[in-house]
Scaffold this motif. Structure first.
Motif, mmCIF file in Angstrom:
data_model
loop_
_atom_site.group_PDB
_atom_site.id
_atom_site.type_symbol
_atom_site.label_atom_id
_atom_site.label_comp_id
_atom_site.label_asym_id
_atom_site.label_seq_id
_atom_site.Cartn_x
_atom_site.Cartn_y
_atom_site.Cartn_z
ATOM 1 N N ARG A 1 0.616 -1.323 -0.025
ATOM 2 C CA ARG A 1 0.074 -0.149 0.110
ATOM 3 C C ARG A 1 0.706 1.191 0.012
ATOM 4 O O ARG A 1 1.267 1.930 1.260
ATOM 5 C CB ARG A 1 -1.068 0.168 1.129
ATOM 6 N N PRO A 2 1.325 1.824 -1.271
ATOM 7 C CA PRO A 2 2.157 2.881 -1.198
ATOM 8 C C PRO A 2 1.723 4.240 -0.807
ATOM 9 O O PRO A 2 2.538 4.861 -0.279
ATOM 10 C CB PRO A 2 2.514 2.938 -2.697
ATOM 11 N N ASN A 3 0.423 4.250 -0.857
ATOM 12 C CA ASN A 3 -0.408 5.541 -0.257
ATOM 13 C C ASN A 3 -1.825 5.362 0.198
ATOM 14 O O ASN A 3 -2.209 4.021 -0.212
ATOM 15 C CB ASN A 3 -0.354 6.739 -1.366
ATOM 16 N N THR A 4 -2.607 6.089 0.455
ATOM 17 C CA THR A 4 -3.729 5.879 1.011
ATOM 18 C C THR A 4 -4.792 5.485 0.017
ATOM 19 O O THR A 4 -5.785 4.393 0.321
ATOM 20 C CB THR A 4 -4.523 7.258 1.617
ATOM 21 N N SER A 5 -4.498 5.893 -1.452
ATOM 22 C CA SER A 5 -5.557 5.559 -2.476
ATOM 23 C C SER A 5 -5.194 4.161 -3.103
ATOM 24 O O SER A 5 -6.189 3.778 -3.738
ATOM 25 C CB SER A 5 -5.317 6.668 -3.617
ATOM 26 N N PHE A 6 -4.067 3.814 -3.072
ATOM 27 C CA PHE A 6 -3.538 2.432 -3.850
ATOM 28 C C PHE A 6 -3.278 1.282 -2.859
ATOM 29 O O PHE A 6 -2.689 1.651 -1.832
ATOM 30 C CB PHE A 6 -2.620 2.719 -4.930
ATOM 31 N N CYS A 7 -3.748 0.039 -3.405
ATOM 32 C CA CYS A 7 -3.371 -1.026 -2.716
ATOM 33 C C CYS A 7 -3.059 -2.235 -3.802
ATOM 34 O O CYS A 7 -3.846 -2.345 -4.619
ATOM 35 C CB CYS A 7 -4.282 -1.518 -1.642
ATOM 36 N N PHE A 8 -2.058 -3.039 -3.688
ATOM 37 C CA PHE A 8 -1.861 -3.965 -4.586
ATOM 38 C C PHE A 8 -1.715 -5.408 -3.946
ATOM 39 O O PHE A 8 -1.476 -5.463 -2.921
ATOM 40 C CB PHE A 8 -0.413 -3.746 -5.240
ATOM 41 N N LEU A 9 -2.195 -6.436 -4.866
ATOM 42 C CA LEU A 9 -2.237 -7.692 -4.085
ATOM 43 C C LEU A 9 -1.038 -8.443 -5.231
ATOM 44 O O LEU A 9 -1.447 -8.480 -6.572
ATOM 45 C CB LEU A 9 -3.368 -8.341 -4.482
ATOM 46 N N ASP A 10 0.016 -8.765 -4.553
ATOM 47 C CA ASP A 10 1.008 -9.638 -5.679
ATOM 48 C C ASP A 10 0.637 -11.268 -5.191
ATOM 49 O O ASP A 10 1.073 -11.713 -4.119
ATOM 50 C CB ASP A 10 2.344 -9.256 -5.070
ATOM 51 N N ILE A 11 0.696 -12.094 -6.135
ATOM 52 C CA ILE A 11 0.671 -13.442 -6.004
ATOM 53 C C ILE A 11 1.948 -14.025 -6.829
ATOM 54 O O ILE A 11 2.213 -13.971 -8.031
ATOM 55 C CB ILE A 11 -0.527 -13.931 -6.945
ATOM 56 N N ARG A 12 2.934 -14.396 -5.929
ATOM 57 C CA ARG A 12 4.259 -14.605 -6.344
ATOM 58 C C ARG A 12 4.508 -15.659 -7.529
ATOM 59 O O ARG A 12 5.180 -15.518 -8.497
ATOM 60 C CB ARG A 12 5.168 -14.769 -5.136
ATOM 61 N N SER A 13 3.664 -16.775 -7.075
ATOM 62 C CA SER A 13 3.835 -17.864 -8.074
ATOM 63 C C SER A 13 2.491 -18.710 -8.018
ATOM 64 O O SER A 13 2.304 -19.550 -7.304
ATOM 65 C CB SER A 13 4.889 -18.838 -7.297
ATOM 66 N N PRO A 14 1.740 -18.053 -8.813
ATOM 67 C CA PRO A 14 0.030 -18.565 -9.034
ATOM 68 C C PRO A 14 -0.016 -19.933 -9.251
ATOM 69 O O PRO A 14 0.916 -20.483 -10.033
ATOM 70 C CB PRO A 14 -0.314 -17.863 -10.022
ATOM 71 N N GLY A 15 -0.639 -20.788 -8.228
ATOM 72 C CA GLY A 15 -1.123 -22.174 -8.781
ATOM 73 C C GLY A 15 -2.427 -22.070 -9.156
ATOM 74 O O GLY A 15 -3.237 -21.175 -9.147
ATOM 75 N N LEU A 16 -2.947 -23.259 -9.725
ATOM 76 C CA LEU A 16 -4.133 -23.673 -10.299
ATOM 77 C C LEU A 16 -5.386 -23.360 -9.193
ATOM 78 O O LEU A 16 -6.383 -22.760 -9.532
ATOM 79 C CB LEU A 16 -4.446 -24.900 -10.842
ATOM 80 N N GLY A 17 -4.977 -23.582 -8.017
ATOM 81 C CA GLY A 17 -5.810 -23.423 -6.887
ATOM 82 C C GLY A 17 -6.138 -21.936 -6.549
ATOM 83 O O GLY A 17 -6.918 -21.589 -5.596
ATOM 84 N N ASP A 18 -5.246 -20.985 -7.143
ATOM 85 C CA ASP A 18 -5.423 -19.623 -6.746
ATOM 86 C C ASP A 18 -6.354 -18.896 -7.818
ATOM 87 O O ASP A 18 -6.586 -17.660 -7.734
ATOM 88 C CB ASP A 18 -4.024 -18.729 -6.755
ATOM 89 N N ALA A 19 -6.769 -19.311 -8.641
ATOM 90 C CA ALA A 19 -7.859 -19.023 -9.640
ATOM 91 C C ALA A 19 -9.084 -18.796 -8.686
ATOM 92 O O ALA A 19 -9.715 -19.477 -7.921
ATOM 93 C CB ALA A 19 -8.324 -19.922 -10.804
ATOM 94 N N ALA A 20 -9.564 -17.524 -8.702
ATOM 95 C CA ALA A 20 -10.705 -16.958 -8.015
ATOM 96 C C ALA A 20 -11.017 -15.655 -8.289
ATOM 97 O O ALA A 20 -10.258 -15.089 -9.350
ATOM 98 C CB ALA A 20 -10.280 -17.092 -6.390
ATOM 99 N N MET A 21 -11.984 -14.959 -7.690
ATOM 100 C CA MET A 21 -12.581 -13.351 -7.717
ATOM 101 C C MET A 21 -11.638 -12.996 -6.621
ATOM 102 O O MET A 21 -11.832 -13.478 -5.545
ATOM 103 C CB MET A 21 -13.888 -13.195 -7.621
ATOM 104 N N TYR A 22 -11.014 -11.752 -6.992
ATOM 105 C CA TYR A 22 -10.438 -10.873 -5.822
ATOM 106 C C TYR A 22 -10.931 -9.639 -5.874
ATOM 107 O O TYR A 22 -11.194 -8.985 -6.633
ATOM 108 C CB TYR A 22 -8.731 -10.891 -6.219
#
Lengths: 112, 115
Positions: free
Chosen positions: B68-89
């Motif tokens: 979260r670099p500032n109040t307005s923005f937030c990022f989600l990083d998935i370092r090594s996605p697996g098939l089980g990470d398929a989803a709605m975020y």
């Protein structure tokens, strides 16, 4: 351990009739209860809430009832309209914890 | 209109290839959340930021990180996605509670597909 249970995955109601969606919880620390509505391909939107100090909260066609002793709440929609067709999530919160715990949702379909 | 924006709405990534999902808000809320929702399941909280304070859920895999670099923005990083990470975020925001409960405001979500 599922703290919030919405035991009906789906519910079908005729337009104009009452829709009743139920939610049961196990954590006695929950003190604020929210209902969210979700359309496909959209995020959940807040619908109505109730504090644990109340047993009823009403907003237009929507009424939420809370029975703390039974750890049960319900959402009543009357009269039901086709635009109410959506997935409804019960989401309690512990005061100050800033976290919601979602139930699995109930898909409501209003039939014309 | 004040809102929560998520980009992209649909993301396809390859197995093991890092991916970043983004969320921005114009509500000026202190708290930002990331949820994962798999089909027909409840949204599951991954972590949240209370201002710059990061709060990880105990069962969130290490594969998931957030910035979260500032109040307005937030990022989600998935370092090594697996098939089980398929989803709605889902990204959500909430004002500082100070002991009072407030509802959370959700973005439209990013649907992640892992091939």
């Amino acid at each position: 351990d599922q703290q919030v249970k919405q035991n009906s995955p789906s519910l079908s109601v005729q337009e104009g009739r009452i829709s009743i969606l139920n939610c049961d919880y196990t954590n006695s620390m929950f003190d604020y209860f929210l209902w969210y509505k979700k359309y496909p391909a959209e995020g959940p939107t807040f619908l109505i809430s109730i504090s644990s100090i109340k047993d009823k909260n009403e907003d237009g066609r929507f009424t939420v009832f809370l029975n703390k002793s039974a750890k049960h709440l319900s959402l009543h929609i009357v009269p039901s309209q086709p635009g109410d067709s959506a997935v409804y999530f019960c989401a309690p919160q512990i005061q100050g914890a800033q976290k919601l715990v979602f139930g699995q949702g109930t898909r409501l379909t209003i039939n014309p | 209109d004040a809102m929560v924006i998520q980009n992209p709405r649909y993301q396809v990534t390859q197995f093991g290839k890092p991916v970043t999902l983004s969320c921005s808000q114009t509500l000026n809320h202190n708290v930002m959340y990331w949820y994962q929702q798999k089909s027909s399941q409840a949204p599951k909280l991954l972590f949240h930021y209370y201002d710059k304070d990061f709060n990880n859920e105990a069962d969130t895999p290490d594969n998931f990180q957030s910035r979260r670099p500032n109040t307005s923005f937030c990022f989600l990083d998935i370092r090594s996605p697996g098939l089980g990470d398929a989803a709605m975020y889902l990204c959500a925001t909430s004002p500082r509670t100070g002991g009072t409960s407030y509802e959370q405001y959700f973005g439209p979500g990013t649907r992640l597909t892992v091939t």
